[in-house]
Design a protein around this motif. Structure first.
Motif, PDB file in Angstrom:
ATOM      1  N   HIS A   1       0.822  -1.087  -0.102  1.00 41.54           N
ATOM      2  CA  HIS A   1       0.086  -0.153   0.099  1.00 41.54           C
ATOM      3  C   HIS A   1       0.811   1.270   0.043  1.00 41.54           C
ATOM      4  CE1 HIS A   1      -3.870  -2.064   0.429  1.00 41.54           C
ATOM      5  NE2 HIS A   1      -3.368  -2.809   1.447  1.00 41.54           N
ATOM      6  N   MET A   2       2.293   1.148  -0.475  1.00 43.52           N
ATOM      7  CA  MET A   2       2.861   2.421  -0.366  1.00 43.52           C
ATOM      8  C   MET A   2       2.530   3.436  -1.393  1.00 43.52           C
ATOM      9  SD  MET A   2       6.362   1.193  -2.416  1.00 43.52           S
ATOM     10  CE  MET A   2       7.180   2.547  -1.726  1.00 43.52           C
ATOM     11  N   PRO A   3       2.804   4.818  -1.578  1.00 43.35           N
ATOM     12  CA  PRO A   3       2.441   5.753  -2.254  1.00 43.35           C
ATOM     13  C   PRO A   3       2.633   5.566  -3.741  1.00 43.35           C
ATOM     14  CG  PRO A   3       3.421   6.680  -0.446  1.00 43.35           C
ATOM     15  CD  PRO A   3       3.439   5.167  -0.220  1.00 43.35           C
ATOM     16  N   GLY A   4       1.898   5.477  -4.550  1.00 37.79           N
ATOM     17  CA  GLY A   4       1.969   5.240  -5.935  1.00 37.79           C
ATOM     18  C   GLY A   4       1.704   3.617  -6.394  1.00 37.79           C
ATOM     19  N   ASN A   5       1.487   2.871  -5.260  1.00 41.24           N
ATOM     20  CA  ASN A   5       1.347   1.544  -5.608  1.00 41.24           C
ATOM     21  C   ASN A   5      -0.016   1.120  -5.148  1.00 41.24           C
ATOM     22  OD1 ASN A   5       1.443  -1.255  -6.330  1.00 41.24           O
ATOM     23  ND2 ASN A   5       2.251  -1.671  -4.316  1.00 41.24           N
ATOM     24  N   ASP A   6      -1.116   0.816  -6.121  1.00 46.77           N
ATOM     25  CA  ASP A   6      -2.471   0.463  -5.618  1.00 46.77           C
ATOM     26  C   ASP A   6      -2.592  -1.124  -5.399  1.00 46.77           C
ATOM     27  OD1 ASP A   6      -5.041   0.156  -4.877  1.00 46.77           O
ATOM     28  OD2 ASP A   6      -5.756   1.643  -6.013  1.00 46.77           O
ATOM     29  N   GLY A   7      -2.420  -1.749  -4.508  1.00 46.63           N
ATOM     30  CA  GLY A   7      -2.695  -3.068  -4.453  1.00 46.63           C
ATOM     31  C   GLY A   7      -1.394  -3.654  -5.443  1.00 46.63           C
ATOM     32  N   PHE A   8      -1.937  -4.570  -6.231  1.00 50.46           N
ATOM     33  CA  PHE A   8      -1.131  -5.367  -7.263  1.00 50.46           C
ATOM     34  C   PHE A   8      -0.715  -4.623  -8.431  1.00 50.46           C
ATOM     35  CE2 PHE A   8      -3.544  -8.487  -4.700  1.00 50.46           C
ATOM     36  CZ  PHE A   8      -2.525  -8.877  -3.890  1.00 50.46           C
ATOM     37  N   THR A   9      -1.154  -3.391  -8.466  1.00 51.77           N
ATOM     38  CA  THR A   9      -0.856  -2.780  -9.752  1.00 51.77           C
ATOM     39  C   THR A   9       0.542  -2.322  -9.953  1.00 51.77           C
ATOM     40  OG1 THR A   9      -1.052  -0.307  -8.742  1.00 51.77           O
ATOM     41  CG2 THR A   9      -3.224  -1.353  -9.703  1.00 51.77           C
ATOM     42  N   GLY A  10       1.381  -2.221  -8.893  1.00 52.35           N
ATOM     43  CA  GLY A  10       2.894  -2.050  -9.106  1.00 52.35           C
ATOM     44  C   GLY A  10       3.600  -3.206  -9.318  1.00 52.35           C
ATOM     45  N   LEU A  11       2.886  -4.539  -8.751  1.00 56.28           N
ATOM     46  CA  LEU A  11       3.576  -5.868  -9.136  1.00 56.28           C
ATOM     47  C   LEU A  11       3.519  -6.165 -10.459  1.00 56.28           C
ATOM     48  CD1 LEU A  11       4.561  -8.828  -8.375  1.00 56.28           C
ATOM     49  CD2 LEU A  11       2.194  -9.351  -7.557  1.00 56.28           C
ATOM     50  N   THR A  12       2.128  -6.122 -11.030  1.00 55.72           N
ATOM     51  CA  THR A  12       2.115  -6.314 -12.389  1.00 55.72           C
ATOM     52  C   THR A  12       2.706  -5.439 -13.376  1.00 55.72           C
ATOM     53  OG1 THR A  12      -0.075  -5.235 -12.650  1.00 55.72           O
ATOM     54  CG2 THR A  12      -0.244  -7.475 -11.988  1.00 55.72           C
ATOM     55  N   GLN A  13       2.890  -4.116 -12.817  1.00 57.87           N
ATOM     56  CA  GLN A  13       3.516  -3.259 -13.855  1.00 57.87           C
ATOM     57  C   GLN A  13       5.163  -3.582 -13.949  1.00 57.87           C
ATOM     58  OE1 GLN A  13       3.144   1.030 -12.897  1.00 57.87           O
ATOM     59  NE2 GLN A  13       5.011   1.603 -14.076  1.00 57.87           N
ATOM     60  N   LEU A  14       5.594  -4.077 -12.666  1.00 59.02           N
ATOM     61  CA  LEU A  14       6.959  -4.550 -12.673  1.00 59.02           C
ATOM     62  C   LEU A  14       7.183  -5.885 -13.501  1.00 59.02           C
ATOM     63  CD1 LEU A  14       8.226  -4.251  -8.865  1.00 59.02           C
ATOM     64  CD2 LEU A  14       8.829  -2.640 -10.934  1.00 59.02           C
ATOM     65  N   GLN A  15       6.176  -6.641 -13.518  1.00 61.97           N
ATOM     66  CA  GLN A  15       6.430  -7.811 -14.252  1.00 61.97           C
ATOM     67  C   GLN A  15       5.984  -7.621 -15.817  1.00 61.97           C
ATOM     68  OE1 GLN A  15       3.060 -10.154 -12.381  1.00 61.97           O
ATOM     69  NE2 GLN A  15       4.532 -11.590 -11.606  1.00 61.97           N
ATOM     70  N   ASN A  16       5.559  -6.485 -16.091  1.00 59.64           N
ATOM     71  CA  ASN A  16       5.121  -6.263 -17.560  1.00 59.64           C
ATOM     72  C   ASN A  16       6.534  -5.505 -18.067  1.00 59.64           C
ATOM     73  OD1 ASN A  16       4.540  -3.670 -19.365  1.00 59.64           O
ATOM     74  ND2 ASN A  16       3.018  -5.335 -19.874  1.00 59.64           N
ATOM     75  N   ASN A  17       7.181  -4.515 -17.208  1.00 56.00           N
ATOM     76  CA  ASN A  17       8.321  -3.947 -17.737  1.00 56.00           C
ATOM     77  C   ASN A  17       9.633  -4.574 -17.504  1.00 56.00           C
ATOM     78  OD1 ASN A  17       7.541  -0.716 -18.661  1.00 56.00           O
ATOM     79  ND2 ASN A  17       5.856  -1.645 -16.979  1.00 56.00           N
ATOM     80  N   HIS A  18       9.750  -5.544 -16.238  1.00 61.40           N
ATOM     81  CA  HIS A  18      11.077  -5.978 -16.071  1.00 61.40           C
ATOM     82  C   HIS A  18      10.791  -7.287 -15.451  1.00 61.40           C
ATOM     83  CE1 HIS A  18      12.328  -1.669 -15.688  1.00 61.40           C
ATOM     84  NE2 HIS A  18      11.434  -1.388 -15.131  1.00 61.40           N
ATOM     85  N   SER A  19      10.457  -8.225 -16.400  1.00 66.71           N
ATOM     86  CA  SER A  19      10.103  -9.471 -15.950  1.00 66.71           C
ATOM     87  C   SER A  19      10.953 -10.406 -15.436  1.00 66.71           C
ATOM     88  CB  SER A  19       9.613 -10.167 -17.305  1.00 66.71           C
ATOM     89  OG  SER A  19      10.678 -10.147 -18.104  1.00 66.71           O
ATOM     90  N   ASP A  20      12.450  -9.846 -15.319  1.00 62.62           N
ATOM     91  CA  ASP A  20      13.607 -10.602 -14.665  1.00 62.62           C
ATOM     92  C   ASP A  20      13.418 -10.500 -13.142  1.00 62.62           C
ATOM     93  OD1 ASP A  20      14.113  -8.024 -15.366  1.00 62.62           O
ATOM     94  OD2 ASP A  20      16.304  -8.612 -15.524  1.00 62.62           O
ATOM     95  N   LEU A  21      12.698  -9.445 -12.589  1.00 59.35           N
ATOM     96  CA  LEU A  21      13.067  -9.098 -11.388  1.00 59.35           C
ATOM     97  C   LEU A  21      12.034 -10.062 -10.567  1.00 59.35           C
ATOM     98  CD1 LEU A  21      12.419  -5.083 -11.358  1.00 59.35           C
ATOM     99  CD2 LEU A  21      14.664  -6.457 -10.522  1.00 59.35           C
ATOM    100  N   ILE A  22      12.699 -10.513  -9.416  1.00 60.45           N
ATOM    101  CA  ILE A  22      12.047 -11.143  -8.286  1.00 60.45           C
ATOM    102  C   ILE A  22      11.022 -10.199  -7.331  1.00 60.45           C
ATOM    103  CG2 ILE A  22      12.130 -12.683  -6.362  1.00 60.45           C
ATOM    104  CD1 ILE A  22      14.704 -13.981  -7.796  1.00 60.45           C
ATOM    105  N   VAL A  23      10.115 -10.263  -7.315  1.00 65.17           N
ATOM    106  CA  VAL A  23       9.348  -9.297  -6.240  1.00 65.17           C
ATOM    107  C   VAL A  23       8.772  -9.992  -5.238  1.00 65.17           C
ATOM    108  CG1 VAL A  23       7.380  -7.786  -6.116  1.00 65.17           C
ATOM    109  CG2 VAL A  23       8.687  -7.950  -8.502  1.00 65.17           C
ATOM    110  N   ILE A  24       8.854  -9.384  -4.059  1.00 66.42           N
ATOM    111  CA  ILE A  24       8.703 -10.048  -2.710  1.00 66.42           C
ATOM    112  C   ILE A  24       7.641  -8.894  -2.147  1.00 66.42           C
ATOM    113  CG2 ILE A  24       9.155 -10.790  -0.389  1.00 66.42           C
ATOM    114  CD1 ILE A  24      11.604 -11.445  -1.404  1.00 66.42           C
ATOM    115  N   MET A  25       6.263  -9.321  -1.820  1.00 66.62           N
ATOM    116  CA  MET A  25       5.407  -8.424  -1.299  1.00 66.62           C
ATOM    117  C   MET A  25       5.441  -8.560   0.174  1.00 66.62           C
ATOM    118  SD  MET A  25       3.707  -7.244  -4.123  1.00 66.62           S
ATOM    119  CE  MET A  25       2.563  -6.223  -3.231  1.00 66.62           C
TER     120      MET A  25
END
Length: 222
Positions: free
Chosen positions: A59-83
């Motif tokens: 819930h950090m500023p600029g990230n609404d739920g999983f919008t940030g997660l999916t944006q990172l996967q869209n733009n940077h699919s090689d990154l490992i994301v831990i919520m």
């Protein structure tokens, strides 16, 4: 991965400090960048293309739920994301994994548990709290995974257009925001509808809104 490149994106300095300690416990030589908003994180990523792991606050500023997660996967699919979040709703935790997160770490756990989660991810596995109730709704999980795959296949600009469509922006407005031709926006919207398997912009916006969450009530550390 003794010299991993890590970014911690969280708007609470105290929790960033705790996460840094847990990361150093697992990877003593890790190089860690910090960000207090999703916009700051994108700048960090742009300046540090060698990043491998992102800790992303739900819930950090600029990230609404999983919008940030999916944006990172869209733009940077090689990154490992831990919520990470103080939101410990089991359905939300499972949804994070369904959308492609490698782990979901509640902020209430101790440093040893955070380190355990990190080590599990480094071993190529996903991690959720051991005492979390298991969601047996495999059909819903498959829907989430399908959506994540569809969003990942959009181009970065198409993803941005979709987010603006979901925000209620018209083609002319989107063209102005992105400094592109209105006809280009129309082509992007058509491609988005085809990729998502929907028939109009309203349906596309509703698909994107599945990624969003209402912030937890009385949440001081999200």
């Amino acid at each position: 991965m003794n010299q991993a490149k890590v970014a911690i994106a969280d708007d609470h300095p105290l929790f960033r400090t705790a996460l840094k300690q847990a990361v150093f416990d697992c990877m003593p030589d890790a190089e860690i960048k910090e960000a207090s908003s999703f916009g700051d994180l994108l700048e960090v990523i742009a300046k540090s293309p060698e990043l491998e792991i992102i800790f992303l606050d739900l819930h950090m500023p600029g990230n609404d739920g999983f919008t940030g997660l999916t944006q990172l996967q869209n733009n940077h699919s090689d990154l490992i994301v831990i919520m990470v979040s103080s939101d410990e709703n089991p359905d939300i935790m499972q949804k994070a994994i369904n959308f492609g997160a490698a782990a979901f770490i509640p902020k209430s756990v101790d440093l040893a548990t955070i380190a355990q989660a990190i080590n599990t991810v480094l071993n190529g596995e996903t991690w959720l709290p051991a005492n979390m109730p298991v969601n047996r709704d495999s059909e819903l999980a498959q829907e989430h995974k399908k959506l994540a795959q569809q969003l990942a296949q959009l181009t970065p600009q198409q993803y941005t257009v979709l987010s603006l469509v979901a925000d209620g922006q018209l083609n002319k407005q989107i063209a102005g925001i992105l400094d592109i031709k209105e006809n280009t926006v129309k082509k992007h919207v058509s491609a988005i509808l085809l990729q998502l398997g929907v028939y109009n912009r309203t349906q596309a916006g509703l698909v994107y809104q599945q990624l969003m969450l209402a912030p937890p009530e009385n949440d001081n550390i999200s």
